[in-house]
Design a protein around this motif. Structure first.
Motif, PDB file in Angstrom:
ATOM      1  N   ILE A  78     -88.467  73.855  45.327  1.00 22.00           N
ATOM      2  CA  ILE A  78     -89.137  72.573  45.468  1.00 22.00           C
ATOM      3  C   ILE A  78     -89.200  72.212  46.947  1.00 22.00           C
ATOM      4  N   LYS A  79     -90.391  71.893  47.411  1.00 22.76           N
ATOM      5  CA  LYS A  79     -90.545  71.528  48.816  1.00 22.76           C
ATOM      6  C   LYS A  79     -90.416  70.020  48.976  1.00 22.76           C
ATOM      7  N   GLY A  80     -89.594  69.594  49.902  1.00 20.34           N
ATOM      8  CA  GLY A  80     -89.433  68.179  50.146  1.00 20.34           C
ATOM      9  C   GLY A  80     -90.346  67.713  51.278  1.00 20.34           C
ATOM     10  N   LYS A  81     -90.395  66.384  51.452  1.00 23.81           N
ATOM     11  CA  LYS A  81     -91.246  65.849  52.516  1.00 23.81           C
ATOM     12  C   LYS A  81     -90.443  65.555  53.776  1.00 23.81           C
ATOM     13  N   LYS A  82     -89.202  65.041  53.580  1.00 25.61           N
ATOM     14  CA  LYS A  82     -88.431  64.613  54.753  1.00 25.61           C
ATOM     15  C   LYS A  82     -87.536  65.747  55.231  1.00 25.61           C
ATOM     16  N   GLU A  83     -88.121  66.872  55.593  1.00 24.32           N
ATOM     17  CA  GLU A  83     -87.326  68.007  56.038  1.00 24.32           C
ATOM     18  C   GLU A  83     -86.675  67.750  57.384  1.00 24.32           C
ATOM     19  N   VAL A  84     -87.352  66.966  58.245  1.00 27.09           N
ATOM     20  CA  VAL A  84     -86.883  66.801  59.624  1.00 27.09           C
ATOM     21  C   VAL A  84     -85.554  66.055  59.642  1.00 27.09           C
ATOM     22  N   ALA A  89     -79.635  66.012  60.321  1.00 30.07           N
ATOM     23  CA  ALA A  89     -78.315  65.742  59.742  1.00 30.07           C
ATOM     24  C   ALA A  89     -77.475  67.004  59.698  1.00 30.07           C
ATOM     25  N   VAL A  90     -78.109  68.125  59.333  1.00 32.69           N
ATOM     26  CA  VAL A  90     -77.367  69.385  59.256  1.00 32.69           C
ATOM     27  C   VAL A  90     -76.875  69.817  60.623  1.00 32.69           C
ATOM     28  N   ILE A  91     -77.740  69.676  61.635  1.00 28.08           N
ATOM     29  CA  ILE A  91     -77.326  70.102  62.975  1.00 28.08           C
ATOM     30  C   ILE A  91     -76.176  69.229  63.475  1.00 28.08           C
ATOM     31  N   ALA A  92     -76.252  67.912  63.192  1.00 25.56           N
ATOM     32  CA  ALA A  92     -75.152  67.036  63.596  1.00 25.56           C
ATOM     33  C   ALA A  92     -73.858  67.430  62.908  1.00 25.56           C
ATOM     34  N   PHE A  93     -73.943  67.707  61.611  1.00 24.31           N
ATOM     35  CA  PHE A  93     -72.759  68.151  60.871  1.00 24.31           C
ATOM     36  C   PHE A  93     -72.171  69.402  61.493  1.00 24.31           C
TER      37      PHE A  93
ATOM     38  N   VAL B   8     -68.583  79.923  58.778  1.00 26.00           N
ATOM     39  CA  VAL B   8     -70.020  80.138  58.647  1.00 26.00           C
ATOM     40  C   VAL B   8     -70.441  80.060  57.181  1.00 26.00           C
ATOM     41  N   ILE B   9     -69.640  80.673  56.309  1.00 23.59           N
ATOM     42  CA  ILE B   9     -69.956  80.603  54.871  1.00 23.59           C
ATOM     43  C   ILE B   9     -69.912  79.152  54.396  1.00 23.59           C
ATOM     44  N   PHE B  10     -68.908  78.413  54.859  1.00 20.55           N
ATOM     45  CA  PHE B  10     -68.816  76.992  54.483  1.00 20.55           C
ATOM     46  C   PHE B  10     -70.046  76.217  54.938  1.00 20.55           C
ATOM     47  N   LEU B  11     -70.502  76.502  56.182  1.00 20.30           N
ATOM     48  CA  LEU B  11     -71.640  75.753  56.710  1.00 20.30           C
ATOM     49  C   LEU B  11     -72.929  76.107  55.990  1.00 20.30           C
ATOM     50  N   ILE B  18     -77.193  69.704  51.690  1.00 21.11           N
ATOM     51  CA  ILE B  18     -77.880  68.589  52.332  1.00 21.11           C
ATOM     52  C   ILE B  18     -79.396  68.744  52.239  1.00 21.11           C
ATOM     53  N   VAL B  19     -79.911  69.955  52.456  1.00 20.09           N
ATOM     54  CA  VAL B  19     -81.351  70.108  52.650  1.00 20.09           C
ATOM     55  C   VAL B  19     -82.100  70.283  51.337  1.00 20.09           C
ATOM     56  N   LYS B  20     -81.550  71.052  50.402  1.00 22.58           N
ATOM     57  CA  LYS B  20     -82.343  71.455  49.237  1.00 22.58           C
ATOM     58  C   LYS B  20     -82.629  70.282  48.311  1.00 22.58           C
ATOM     59  N   LYS B  21     -83.796  70.335  47.688  1.00 23.74           N
ATOM     60  CA  LYS B  21     -84.210  69.259  46.787  1.00 23.74           C
ATOM     61  C   LYS B  21     -84.001  69.612  45.323  1.00 23.74           C
ATOM     62  N   ASN B  22     -83.740  70.880  45.046  1.00 16.30           N
ATOM     63  CA  ASN B  22     -83.523  71.275  43.664  1.00 16.30           C
ATOM     64  C   ASN B  22     -82.060  71.019  43.286  1.00 16.30           C
ATOM     65  N   ILE B  23     -81.850  70.417  42.130  1.00 18.90           N
ATOM     66  CA  ILE B  23     -80.483  69.969  41.824  1.00 18.90           C
ATOM     67  C   ILE B  23     -79.577  71.160  41.513  1.00 18.90           C
ATOM     68  N   LEU B  24     -80.157  72.262  41.013  1.00 24.50           N
ATOM     69  CA  LEU B  24     -79.330  73.442  40.766  1.00 24.50           C
ATOM     70  C   LEU B  24     -78.960  74.137  42.067  1.00 24.50           C
ATOM     71  N   LYS B  25     -79.850  74.043  43.085  1.00 27.03           N
ATOM     72  CA  LYS B  25     -79.498  74.600  44.388  1.00 27.03           C
ATOM     73  C   LYS B  25     -78.313  73.847  44.991  1.00 27.03           C
ATOM     74  N   ILE B  26     -78.217  72.556  44.729  1.00 32.96           N
ATOM     75  CA  ILE B  26     -77.075  71.784  45.236  1.00 32.96           C
ATOM     76  C   ILE B  26     -75.791  72.253  44.569  1.00 32.96           C
TER      77      ILE B  26
END
Lengths: 175, 111
Positions: A78-84, A89-93, B8-11, B18-26
């Motif tokens: 699934i492609k999201g819209k707010k990728e940026v 957030a990931v880079i800050a983490f 690295v594996i943890f990150l 954080i990034v993925k929108k699919n709930i199973l990917k989370i």
């Protein structure tokens, strides 16, 4: 030492594939690959009890996740819209986490790889056979010295199984 | 160095959550993070040329790997499978109600 690095790189590769592949089924299979390589790593690190537990848990997790994947028709990513925002957030983490990991690994007293701190477990190693009667020291720690932790684990396990049964129950209460 | 590979594996798992929108990917990302933490704890207890912590006649006690992290990781692995089953059952219920795994479309408050 070299086989350990190879196994860890294989784990990193498997988790990258699990994150970035498009179909959910191959993501689940890659996750299972990571778990099985982790099992081999545990065997290499001289912990056979953990390896046995890990391989059983891994197979059960694979079955559960395939059941979840088979639920939906849509298997594409699934492609999201707010990728940026997510990337920022990931880079800050990653920056914060890397900073603290570097501090912890260099400045604080931290055991080097291969030389464990044995402050508490020295007592367990010396007295385990005498006090609990178990030749396997892991068993003596789990069921003897730290039995209250095991009781807490069983409580959490019971709560999770109960929650799963309640959520998946077919018939709801009538209003 | 070996601890950094573990981080690295943890990150990678954190990125997935954080990034993925699919709930199973989370769910998959959380599982990857659990693997990394378990591996880190076991790596802390490793001893050079160590043997498994089982008392026999021939093995000296000075060569044992640390048994305490192994016992706690044994607990953590069993708990992780239970929480995974709970998360997956929640995902299945959500899919029955919303007909999708996309977390941007799951926003009705009506139970």
């Amino acid at each position: 030492m070299l086989p350990l690095y190879l196994l860890l790189f294989l784990m990193i590769l498997g988790s990258l594939v699990a994150v970035h592949t498009r179909t959910l089924l191959s993501a689940v299979i890659s996750l299972s690959l990571v778990g099985l390589v982790l099992c081999v790593t545990f065997l290499y690190l001289q912990t056979p009890d953990i390896a046995i537990t890990q391989i059983i848990v891994e197979i059960v997790a694979l079955v559960i996740l395939i059941r979840a994947v088979a639920t939906g028709k849509e298997v594409s990513d699934i492609k999201g819209k707010k990728e940026v925002f997510s990337l920022v957030a990931v880079i800050a983490f990653i920056v914060i986490f890397g900073y603290f990991a570097y501090q912890a690994l260099t400045f604080i007293e931290f055991p080097k790889f291969g030389y464990p701190l044995m402050r508490v477990s020295q007592f367990y190693v010396e007295e385990g056979l005498k006090k609990t009667g178990s030749a396997n020291l892991i068993t003596s720690v789990v069921l003897g010295f730290r039995a209250y932790d095991t009781l807490g684990e069983v409580t959490v396990l019971f709560a999770a199984v109960l929650g799963t049964l309640v959520i998946l129950r077919g018939v709801g209460r009538k209003k | 160095m070996i601890f950094f590979l573990c981080f690295v594996i943890f990150l990678i798992g954190l990125y997935c959550v954080i990034v993925k929108k699919n709930i199973l990917k989370i769910v998959i990302g959380i599982a990857i993070m659990e693997y990394a933490v378990n591996l880190f704890l076991i790596l802390l207890g490793y001893r050079w040329e160590g043997v498994p912590a089982i008392v026999t006649e021939t093995v000296t006690q000075a060569k044992f790997v640390d048994p305490l992290p192994q016992a706690l990781v044994l607990t953590a692995i069993v708990i992780s499978i239970a929480t995974l089953a709970l998360m997956v059952s929640l995902c299945i219920r959500i899919h029955q109600r919303y007909k999708t795994f996309d977390i941007t479309k799951i926003r009705r408050l009506k139970g």
